[in-house]
Every structure is written in structure tokens, then in C-alpha cells.
Write a protein that holds these residues in place. Structure first.
Motif, short mmCIF file in Angstrom:
data_model
loop_
_atom_site.label_atom_id
_atom_site.label_comp_id
_atom_site.label_asym_id
_atom_site.label_seq_id
_atom_site.Cartn_x
_atom_site.Cartn_y
_atom_site.Cartn_z
N GLY A 186 -5.98 7.78 -8.22
CA GLY A 186 -5.46 9.25 -8.93
C GLY A 186 -6.34 9.05 -10.14
N ARG A 187 -5.28 10.25 -11.24
CA ARG A 187 -6.33 10.23 -11.98
C ARG A 187 -5.85 9.84 -13.14
N ARG A 188 -5.54 8.47 -12.95
CA ARG A 188 -6.19 7.78 -14.09
C ARG A 188 -7.49 6.23 -13.56
N ILE A 189 -7.48 6.66 -12.66
CA ILE A 189 -8.61 6.04 -11.80
C ILE A 189 -9.90 5.33 -12.59
N PRO A 200 1.26 -1.37 -0.13
CA PRO A 200 0.67 0.25 -0.26
C PRO A 200 1.01 1.09 0.31
N ASP A 201 1.45 1.31 0.47
CA ASP A 201 2.63 2.49 0.99
C ASP A 201 3.26 2.69 -0.54
N ALA A 202 3.74 1.99 -1.15
CA ALA A 202 4.45 2.12 -2.29
C ALA A 202 3.65 2.41 -3.48
N ALA A 203 2.57 1.93 -3.18
CA ALA A 203 1.49 2.47 -4.16
C ALA A 203 0.92 3.25 -4.36
N ARG A 204 0.73 4.03 -2.82
CA ARG A 204 0.49 5.15 -2.25
C ARG A 204 1.67 6.88 -2.89
N ALA A 205 3.28 6.02 -3.23
CA ALA A 205 3.67 6.71 -3.80
C ALA A 205 4.00 7.08 -5.31
N PHE A 206 3.89 6.18 -5.71
CA PHE A 206 3.46 6.33 -7.49
C PHE A 206 1.82 6.47 -7.62
N LEU A 207 1.42 6.56 -6.98
CA LEU A 207 -0.22 6.91 -7.62
C LEU A 207 -0.86 7.66 -6.88
N LYS A 208 -0.20 8.82 -5.88
CA LYS A 208 -0.89 9.34 -5.15
C LYS A 208 0.27 11.08 -5.22
N THR A 209 1.42 10.82 -4.41
CA THR A 209 2.24 11.61 -4.88
C THR A 209 3.24 11.75 -5.89
N GLY A 231 -10.45 3.75 -4.19
CA GLY A 231 -9.11 4.62 -4.91
C GLY A 231 -8.48 5.69 -3.70
N ASN A 232 -8.41 5.46 -2.14
CA ASN A 232 -8.69 6.82 -1.11
C ASN A 232 -7.31 6.03 -0.74
N ASP A 233 -7.68 4.69 0.24
CA ASP A 233 -7.54 3.82 0.73
C ASP A 233 -6.76 2.57 -0.25
N PHE A 234 -5.14 3.11 -0.33
CA PHE A 234 -3.66 1.90 -0.52
C PHE A 234 -4.05 0.16 -0.48
N GLU A 235 -4.99 -0.57 0.63
CA GLU A 235 -4.38 -1.84 0.45
C GLU A 235 -6.27 -2.25 0.30
N LEU A 236 -6.72 -1.58 -0.55
CA LEU A 236 -8.34 -2.17 -1.52
C LEU A 236 -7.93 -1.08 -2.71
N ILE A 237 -7.33 -1.34 -3.53
CA ILE A 237 -7.69 -0.16 -4.95
C ILE A 237 -7.97 -1.44 -6.24
N PRO A 238 -8.71 -1.80 -5.52
CA PRO A 238 -9.55 -2.90 -6.81
C PRO A 238 -9.59 -1.83 -8.62
N ASP A 253 1.73 11.04 -8.88
CA ASP A 253 0.44 10.29 -9.43
C ASP A 253 0.35 11.21 -11.39
N ILE A 254 1.18 12.70 -10.71
CA ILE A 254 1.14 13.98 -12.43
C ILE A 254 2.28 12.84 -13.11
N ASN A 255 3.49 12.79 -12.36
CA ASN A 255 4.30 11.87 -13.31
C ASN A 255 3.79 10.86 -13.73
N PHE A 256 3.09 10.04 -13.44
CA PHE A 256 2.66 8.46 -13.40
C PHE A 256 1.16 8.32 -14.53
N SER A 257 1.01 10.23 -14.90
CA SER A 257 -0.22 9.58 -15.71
C SER A 257 -0.50 9.06 -17.58
N ASN A 258 0.71 8.94 -18.26
CA ASN A 258 0.67 8.49 -19.43
C ASN A 258 1.08 6.43 -19.33
N ARG A 259 0.26 6.68 -20.34
CA ARG A 259 0.10 5.29 -21.06
C ARG A 259 1.27 4.72 -21.69
N PRO A 260 1.89 3.31 -21.49
CA PRO A 260 3.30 3.38 -22.52
C PRO A 260 2.72 2.65 -23.67
#
Length: 510
Positions: free
Chosen positions: A443-446, A87-96, A432-439, A98-105
Motif C-alpha cells: 500500500g501507500r506506506r510500503i 493474506p486475505d486479511a492483510a489485503r483487506a486492510f492494506l489494499k481495500t 507488495g502486490n502478492d499478500f502471501e509475501l509482503i516483507p 489502504d487510505i484509511n490506514f495510512s497514518n501512524r499512531p
């Protein structure tokens, strides 16, 4: 004197050389320490970690994370991929970040299946924002969902009647076929203003097979996506399969659009979703216009994601309750107290069914419809947990792995809704706010259909539990609970079950 000057010059030259050499090595050490990549497996020459993923990448990545930690880096062909497994790692990427990882490859699935123009894989920009806005406004947002609630009631009524008739003939019900039939018609009523399939049969079953194939092939790790010069060889045969499937979907979507245009006079001012997006192909004061290709890609997103992801969650939930009859009984008891047996469940009843809501959360945890979040890519280099993440690195969040982590969940392999009935877990929400459960991601690309997905799962699953008693078919003593990997996590063996009515006969009348 000359020899002294020469000595001084030599000494100065040596000193300068030592200074710059020391400075170079010092800066190199600091530079490397600042740019330390996350730990990860070495991988194979050229292919990198691709062969390590196997047929179940979410499981392989989960096991690798046990060795390399919550932020893991894998060389994938010519690309780098970072995997977040807690959850902490997911929060770092998808929240902190988020804007840097908002594109798709870029990938073959979006290019071939999605017309290279769909909303799900579009870059984060004006067209993506525009399509997301009109989808929320006219189909996926709160008010839009309220506006088409009556379609959900009607189509679920058709499904219940079909299951009621099967029960009278003592025939097992193929659950995913029933769900696809009902949900495709729900979505079709909103998009096209009509039912897509009048009767359940070969057409609806073929559509389901197409959707499952799309979700499976689009979720595979295609070598050509990671080693571009090998793409023309199509070593796994993935892209040729995608091209065949694309032709099938294009014929279906073209037929839908042409029939819709031919019946415009019958709607008499009642505009459905396709009418609205077609208007945007002609004019739009906001500047963005939609081409026919954009519209086909958008319809493909809404029909496939709107049917398959929710239906897989419902199927897994029913399978788990058939494995655990005490959970089914407790859900029945709660529903009988709140609703009774004289009428069908209504969407407004869900708020008064806390144990049933816990069943839904537990299913999202153990069987998330999307085991790995749809890939993202870093727009700029960044740092996470002291590790350097280069620009252009793909991001994968192991949603399935977070749900199975014993450091996050007690006895994670057990299906136990009670974990969500008290304490801090009772407040966990899957939006999408509780990173233990983000099915649905975060973030922006939820997932754009998060609200719709939750409503469909709650309403359809709740109605199926409330309306019927459930048993395994004769001769089946244990369910096969194996998974098949894809964008959506399918049951390898589709669920079939015997049902018997438990409500007043009037509740099954259309």
C-alpha cells in the motif's frame, strides 16, 4: 366519560412507552450487531492484552490468531489494536482500506529517536509525500539506484577483499559486522559523497550496535504508548534507553553534517544527497521546506533502515544455507553455469539465476526483516469481514505469521526454495502486490526502500554465495537459529563462518 378518557390516555401512554421501548431495544440490538468487534482475548485489567505478547510478540500473536481467527481485536491499555494474520486479511486492510490506514499512531520511538520529525512515522500528508518524493528521486528510485550502482560495486569489493584476507588467515568472518561495514559505506557514498568508515573496526562495530539497539527498542511494545498516564514512569526503562541512544545518533549525525558542510568546496559541483536536501532547507517552489531536524531524521531513517533490514535478511539466508548444504551447492552450480569462476557476479546476472531468486524469496518468507508491519492507525471507523473497526484503532499485520501459516504454505517450517520454482508461487513477487509475501509491507506506506532493499539483498548475497565456499567454524556443529524481536528480526547469536575463495584470484583484487 371522564374515566373512559383517562383509560384511553393511560392506554395510549402505555402503547407509546411500549413502542419506544421496543424500538430502543431493537435499534440497540441492530446497532450492536452492526458494531461487532473482531474476536480476541479478554486481557488484563488496565493493561489489556499487553502482558500476553511476551518477548516475542509476533509469535504470541500468531498463536492467538489460531484461536481467534485472521482478524483479531486486542485491547491494549487505553487503545484498541486489530491484527491481520492471513493474506486475505492483510489485503483487506492494506489494499481495500489502504487510505484509511495510512497514518501512524504516535509512539515514543518516533518522538524520541526520530526527532518527532522522521519520514517513516510521519502522518500521511504533504511533508511525508515531499520527503518520499525527494528520497525516491535522488536515492531510492529506479534511476537513482542505477546512478549509484558503481558505489555498490566498489564497497562490495572492499568487503570481499577483507573476507579473502580472513580466509587466508583461516579466521571466522563475523557476517553482520562485515555487512554493516559495507552497507553503511554504500549508503554513505550516496548521502555524503564519501565512505563513513575507512576501515572495519571499533567505529563500524559501534555503529552496528547502535543500529541494532535502535531497531530493537523502537520495535518493543512500550506501555507508555498504550497507557499515556503511565508514560512518565517509564516502567520498562525503554524511553530512558531511547534518550541515551538518541544523543549518540545526534552527535554522529551532527558531525556528519558539519564535516560535509566544511568540505563543500571539494565537491566542485558534484552534488550528493545531503547537498540536495540541504537546498530544500533554504527554498522549495513546491512549498515544503526541510529544517535541520527534518534532515537529521531523514538521514537517520536512511542509514538505519538502509543497513539493518537488508543485512538481517542476508545473514538469515546464509545461516539457512549453512544448515542445508545441498541448497548452497545447487546455488553454486547455477552460478557456475551462468557466470563462471573468472569474474565476480554482476547485478545484471541476477535475472538469469532463478534458483538464487527463489532462495531470496524463501528467506523473505521465513525470516522477513520486519516481522510485524510498522503500525498504522484508522482515520475513520470501518468494517472488515463483517466486523466493526473503530476510529483510532491500531493495525498490525503479522508478516512473519503469514509466512509460517500452514494454510498458505506447505511445510512452512522447512527452508525450501523449490516452493518458488514452479506453479503459481513462481510468479509471487515480494514488492507488495502478492499478500502471501509482503516483507516490505504494502500500500501507500510500503517501505520507501523496497527497491533498494531487494537490489542490496540480491547483489550482496549473490556475490557472497558465488565468491566463497562456506563452513561452520571449527567446533561448531549446529547453528543457533533463535530470533530476537524488534522492528527488524535479528539473529540472537550473530553468524560467524569460515570462508574459502572459489573464484579466480583476480576477482578479489580491488
Amino acid at each position: 366519560m371522564a374515566s373512559l378518557s383517562l383509560f384511553l390516555l393511560q392506554d395510549l401512554a402505555v402503547s407509546i412507552l411500549i413502542f419506544f421501548t421496543t424500538r430502543f431495544f431493537f435499534r440497540s440490538i441492530v446497532f450492536k450487531s452492526r458494531r461487532k468487534l473482531p474476536p480476541g482475548p479478554t486481557g488484563w485489567p488496565l493493561l489489556g492484552a499487553l502482558p500476553l505478547l511476551g518477548s516475542m510478540p509476533h509469535v504470541s500473536l500468531f498463536n492467538l490468531a489460531k484461536k481467534y481467527g485472521p482478524v483479531m481485536y486486542l485491547k491494549m491499555g487505553t487503545n484498541g489494536m486489530v491484527v491481520a494474520s492471513t493474506p486475505d486479511a492483510a489485503r483487506a486492510f492494506l489494499k481495500t482500506l489502504d487510505i484509511n490506514f495510512s497514518n501512524r499512531p504516535p509512539n515514543a520511538g518516533s518522538i524520541i529517536l526520530g526527532y518527532n520529525a522522521d519520514m517513516v512515522f510521519a502522518d500521511y500528508g504533504s511533508r511525508w509525500k515531499f520527503e518520499r518524493k525527494i528520497s525516491n528521486l535522488h536515492m531510492l528510485g529506479g534511476k537513482a539506484l542505477d546512478d549509484w550502482a558503481h558505489y555498490r560495486t566498489i564497497e562490495l569489493g572492499h568487503m570481499l577483499r577483507a573476507m579473502y584476507d580472513a580466509s587466508k588467515q583461516r579466521q571466522p568472518v563475523n557476517i553482520p559486522e562485515m555487512l554493516t561495514y559495507a552497507m553503511a559505506n554504500m549508503v554513505g557514498q550516496v548521502i555524503l559523497g564519501k565512505r563513513v568508515f575507512e576501515t572495519k573496526g571499533s567505529e563500524s562495530n559501534e555503529f552496528k550496535d547502535m543500529v541494532v539497539e535502535l531497531m530493537t527498542s523502537a520495535g518493543l511494545f512500550n506501555i507508555g504508548d498504550f497507557i499515556p498516564f503511565l508514560r512518565p514512569l517509564d516502567l520498562q526503562g525503554i524511553e530512558s534507553g531511547m534518550k541515551n541512544l538518541h544523543r549518540k545518533f545526534d552527535r554522529l549525525l551532527t558531525k556528519m553534517i558539519e564535516e560535509h558542510q566544511a568540505t563543500a568546496h571539494k565537491r566542485r559541483g558534484k552534488h550528493d544527497f545531503l547537498d540536495i536536501v540541504t537546498q530544500y532547507s533554504k527554498e522549495n517552489p513546491e512549498g515544503e521546506t526541510l529544517t535541520l531536524t527534518n534532515i537529521k531524521a531523514l538521514l537517520l531513517n536512511l542509514f538505519t533502515a538502509g543497513t539493518d533490514t537488508s543485512s538481517s535478511v542476508i545473514e538469515w539466508a546464509l545461516a539457512e544455507m549453512l544448515q542445508n548444504p545441498s541448497i548452497m551447492k545447487r546455488a553454486h552450480d547455477e552460478m557456475d553455469r551462468v557466470i563462471g569462476r573468472q569474474r565476480r557476479l554482476q547485478e545484471s546476472d541476477i535475472a538469469n539465476l532463478p534458483y538464487f531468486q527463489a532462495i531470496c524469496k524463501e528467506t523473505y518468507r521465513k525470516h522477513p526483516s520486519t516481522p510485524l508491519n510498522l503500525p498504522r492507525v484508522s482515520s475513520e471507523a470501518c468494517e472488515v469481514n463483517g466486523y466493526y473497526i473503530p476510529k483510532g484503532t491500531r493495525l498490525s499485520v503479522n508478516i512473519w505469521g503469514i509466512g509460517r501459516d500452514p494454510n498458505v504454505w506447505e511445510k512452512p517450517l522447512e527452508f525450501n526454495p523449490d516452493r518458488f520454482m514452479s506453479g503459481r508461487n513462481a510468479k509471487i513477487d515480494p514488492r507488495g502486490n502478492d499478500f502471501e509475501l509482503i516483507p516490505f509491507g504494502a500500500g501507500r506506506r510500503i517501505c520507501a526502500g523496497t527497491r533498494m532493499g531487494i537490489i542490496l539483498v540480491h547483489y550482496i548475497l549473490g556475490t557472497l554465495i558465488h565468491s566463497f565456499d562456506w563452513k561452520l567454524p571449527h567446533g561448531v556443529s549446529e547453528l543457533n537459529m533463535e530470533e530476537s524481536f524488534g522492528l527488524a528480526l535479528q539473529k540472537t547469536v550473530p553468524l560467524a563462518a569460515l570462508v574459502s575463495p572459489r573464484l579466480s584470484a583476480d576477482a578479489y583484487i580491488l
